[in-house]
Design an enzyme around this catalytic site. Structure first.
Site, PDB file in Angstrom:
ATOM      1  N   LYS A 111       0.809  -1.230   0.000  1.00 15.46           N
ATOM      2  CA  LYS A 111       0.000   0.000   0.000  1.00 15.46           C
ATOM      3  C   LYS A 111       0.835   1.270   0.000  1.00 15.46           C
ATOM      4  O   LYS A 111       0.337   2.334  -0.337  1.00 15.46           O
ATOM      5  CB  LYS A 111      -0.966   0.010   1.193  1.00 15.46           C
ATOM      6  CG  LYS A 111      -2.068  -1.019   1.027  1.00 15.46           C
ATOM      7  CD  LYS A 111      -3.205  -0.800   2.000  1.00 15.46           C
ATOM      8  CE  LYS A 111      -4.319  -1.799   1.705  1.00 15.46           C
ATOM      9  NZ  LYS A 111      -5.341  -1.827   2.745  1.00 15.46           N
ATOM     10  N   LYS A 192      -5.552 -11.051  -5.960  1.00 20.08           N
ATOM     11  CA  LYS A 192      -6.787 -11.230  -5.183  1.00 20.08           C
ATOM     12  C   LYS A 192      -7.841 -10.166  -5.535  1.00 20.08           C
ATOM     13  O   LYS A 192      -7.493  -9.042  -5.913  1.00 20.08           O
ATOM     14  CB  LYS A 192      -6.478 -11.247  -3.688  1.00 20.08           C
ATOM     15  CG  LYS A 192      -6.139  -9.905  -3.118  1.00 20.08           C
ATOM     16  CD  LYS A 192      -6.314  -9.838  -1.604  1.00 20.08           C
ATOM     17  CE  LYS A 192      -6.245  -8.376  -1.230  1.00 20.08           C
ATOM     18  NZ  LYS A 192      -6.359  -7.933   0.057  1.00 20.08           N
ATOM     19  N   LYS A 195     -11.509  -4.607  -2.747  1.00 14.82           N
ATOM     20  CA  LYS A 195     -12.422  -3.451  -2.739  1.00 14.82           C
ATOM     21  C   LYS A 195     -11.790  -2.275  -3.453  1.00 14.82           C
ATOM     22  O   LYS A 195     -12.482  -1.420  -3.968  1.00 14.82           O
ATOM     23  CB  LYS A 195     -12.621  -2.972  -1.290  1.00 14.82           C
ATOM     24  CG  LYS A 195     -13.476  -3.792  -0.417  1.00 14.82           C
ATOM     25  CD  LYS A 195     -13.743  -2.976   0.867  1.00 14.82           C
ATOM     26  CE  LYS A 195     -13.924  -3.843   2.068  1.00 14.82           C
ATOM     27  NZ  LYS A 195     -12.805  -3.873   2.990  1.00 14.82           N
TER      28      LYS A 195
HETATM   29  P1  TYM Z   1     -10.569  -6.040   4.863  1.00 15.38           P
HETATM   30  O1  TYM Z   1     -11.640  -5.036   5.121  1.00 15.38           O
HETATM   31  O2  TYM Z   1      -9.565  -5.736   3.813  1.00 15.38           O
HETATM   32  O3  TYM Z   1     -11.220  -7.437   4.503  1.00 15.38           O
HETATM   33  C1  TYM Z   1     -12.219  -8.026   5.315  1.00 15.38           C
HETATM   34  C2  TYM Z   1     -12.047  -9.533   5.315  1.00 15.38           C
HETATM   35  O4  TYM Z   1     -12.168 -10.050   3.993  1.00 15.38           O
HETATM   36  C3  TYM Z   1     -11.050 -10.885   3.705  1.00 15.38           C
HETATM   37  N1  TYM Z   1     -10.765 -10.784   2.262  1.00 15.38           N
HETATM   38  C4  TYM Z   1     -10.769 -11.814   1.409  1.00 15.38           C
HETATM   39  N2  TYM Z   1     -11.025 -13.127   1.584  1.00 15.38           N
HETATM   40  C5  TYM Z   1     -10.961 -13.922   0.486  1.00 15.38           C
HETATM   41  N3  TYM Z   1     -10.670 -13.470  -0.756  1.00 15.38           N
HETATM   42  C6  TYM Z   1     -10.405 -12.163  -0.975  1.00 15.38           C
HETATM   43  N4  TYM Z   1     -10.131 -11.706  -2.208  1.00 15.38           N
HETATM   44  C7  TYM Z   1     -10.463 -11.267   0.134  1.00 15.38           C
HETATM   45  N5  TYM Z   1     -10.270  -9.930   0.270  1.00 15.38           N
HETATM   46  C8  TYM Z   1     -10.454  -9.645   1.583  1.00 15.38           C
HETATM   47  C9  TYM Z   1      -9.927 -10.317   4.555  1.00 15.38           C
HETATM   48  O5  TYM Z   1      -8.903 -11.264   4.752  1.00 15.38           O
HETATM   49  C10 TYM Z   1     -10.660  -9.959   5.826  1.00 15.38           C
HETATM   50  O6  TYM Z   1     -10.807 -11.107   6.650  1.00 15.38           O
HETATM   51  N6  TYM Z   1      -7.153  -5.561   8.497  1.00 15.38           N
HETATM   52  C11 TYM Z   1      -8.468  -6.087   8.198  1.00 15.38           C
HETATM   53  C12 TYM Z   1      -9.551  -5.563   9.111  1.00 15.38           C
HETATM   54  C13 TYM Z   1      -9.312  -5.733  10.572  1.00 15.38           C
HETATM   55  C14 TYM Z   1      -9.407  -6.938  11.283  1.00 15.38           C
HETATM   56  C15 TYM Z   1      -9.154  -6.586  12.646  1.00 15.38           C
HETATM   57  C16 TYM Z   1      -9.693  -8.266  10.933  1.00 15.38           C
HETATM   58  C17 TYM Z   1      -9.001  -4.738  11.453  1.00 15.38           C
HETATM   59  N7  TYM Z   1      -8.924  -5.251  12.685  1.00 15.38           N
HETATM   60  C18 TYM Z   1      -9.175  -7.550  13.645  1.00 15.38           C
HETATM   61  C19 TYM Z   1      -9.696  -9.211  11.943  1.00 15.38           C
HETATM   62  C20 TYM Z   1      -9.444  -8.870  13.283  1.00 15.38           C
HETATM   63  C21 TYM Z   1      -8.833  -5.687   6.769  1.00 15.38           C
HETATM   64  O7  TYM Z   1      -8.346  -4.734   6.243  1.00 15.38           O
HETATM   65  O8  TYM Z   1      -9.834  -6.426   6.230  1.00 15.38           O
END
Ligand code: TYM
Length: 327
Positions: A111, A192, A195
């Site tokens: 990023k 992958k 968003k």
């Molecule tokens: P975020 O918002 O990017 O994504 C949310 C969840 O979706 C999963 N994910 C995917 N799974 C499968 N295939 C994909 N292409 C794909 N893209 C995203 C992510 O792995 C995630 O589980 N840092 C985290 C948010 C966060 C968090 C936490 C998660 C903040 N604090 C504490 C767990 C525990 C994030 O940016 O997720």
């Protein structure tokens, strides 16, 4: 009872990658665990945001959680910024985290690459994530594969703290499914689904209309052969479509391969459009109803109260161990 925590950023629109990799599993886990699911609106600010849009997206994501089946009577649903204990613990953890280990985070490298004015928040992002998890003494964290490294850091920080100050934190396990933990982009199945990818043809969002879903799936990049076979190495596009189909339809990949044997990619794609649309339509309907009902803000308020009651216990214990409780 095991404790589970996870979160999703309220930036962009939630994709079927987020849904299949994480959110769908939240719904199963709320039945058997003490579960906390949050909208990580503080993490959103690691990159610039429009405050009005961010507020709307936060509420919309909470409604989406409920529309896919999260029940506020079974799981605690809340917004991260409503629980200030997270940021206080994050500061304390920053004081035991090392500069070098944060610099090794792949997501930070991706990023920040080639960008000027990278924020300190983007750099310390994983420490806030560790605080999110550790403050609830979570045993398990359901996430997609891209979060694996952040979970490893969380475990390292918990172990480091425990060995320095005595047992304080549960060391959490990541819950990453073997199948569906990495849904690939429709426009480029070697990366992958995300968003934030520049092209909307990269992803299907949970709020896409049937026409958008159709156009995106029919345009999905495949290969020049015509055999439907599951082989992520040599046929990433078709394998990704089979994975998405299987996770939505509940049919095993082998069954799908058998069913579509001898038929062209177009047949698989058309069937997938129907499967995805029929799964998402009732979710979208409930999402719309929840947004007009005004119920969501109440759910988030109650969720934040419950979450704070838990979070403050851990924070107190941490502060006591660090010599920060004076009275
Ligand atoms: P975020 O918002 O990017 O994504 C949310 C969840 O979706 C999963 N994910 C995917 N799974 C499968 N295939 C994909 N292409 C794909 N893209 C995203 C992510 O792995 C995630 O589980 N840092 C985290 C948010 C966060 C968090 C936490 C998660 C903040 N604090 C504490 C767990 C525990 C994030 O940016 O997720």
């Amino acid at each position: 009872m095991k404790r589970v925590l996870s979160g999703v950023q309220p930036t962009g629109d939630v994709t079927i990658g987020n849904y299949l990799g994480a959110i769908k599993r939240f719904v199963e886990l709320q039945e058997t665990t003490k579960a906390f699911f949050m909208i990580v609106n503080l993490h959103a600010w690691t990159v610039p945001q429009d405050p009005v849009v961010l507020r709307e997206k936060t509420i919309s994501l909470a409604a989406l959680y409920m529309a896919v089946g999260l029940d506020p009577n079974k799981a605690t649903i809340f917004a991260q910024a409503d629980v200030p204990e997270h940021t206080e613990l994050a500061w304390l953890l920053q004081c035991i985290a090392y500069f070098g280990e944060l610099g090794r985070m792949i997501q930070f490298k991706e990023k920040s690459e080639g960008k000027q004015n990278v924020t300190v928040g983007l750099y310390t992002y994983p420490v806030l994530q560790a605080a999110d998890i550790l403050i609830y003494q979570a045993d398990q964290v359901p996430v997609g594969e891209d979060q694996k490294q952040h979970l490893e850091l969380t475990r390292d920080l918990a172990e480091r703290f425990n060995s320095r100050f005595g047992h304080t934190f549960t060391v959490p396990e990541p819950l990453i499914s073997e199948f569906g933990a990495r849904i690939m982009g429709l426009d480029d199945p070697t990366k992958k689904m995300s968003k934030s990818a520049p092209s909307p043809f990269n992803r299907i969002t949970l709020t896409d209309s049937p026409d958008e879903i159709k156009t995106k799936i029919m345009k999905a990049v495949t290969d020049t052969e015509n055999e439907i076979r599951y082989d992520p190495e040599t046929k990433p596009g078709i394998s990704n479509l089979l994975t998405i189909h299987s996770l939505f339809s509940g049919l095993a990949v082998e069954e799908l391969v058998e069913r579509f044997r001898g038929q062209g990619y177009g047949t698989l794609k058309k069937d997938l459009v129907e499967v995805v649309v029929s799964h998402l339509q009732p979710i979208q309907e409930r999402h719309r109803q929840l947004l007009v009902s005004g119920e969501v803000l109440d759910v988030l308020k109650r969720g934040a109260e419950r979450a704070r009651a838990e979070a403050s216990k851990t924070l107190y214990a941490v502060k006591e161990k660090m010599g920060l409780v004076l009275r």
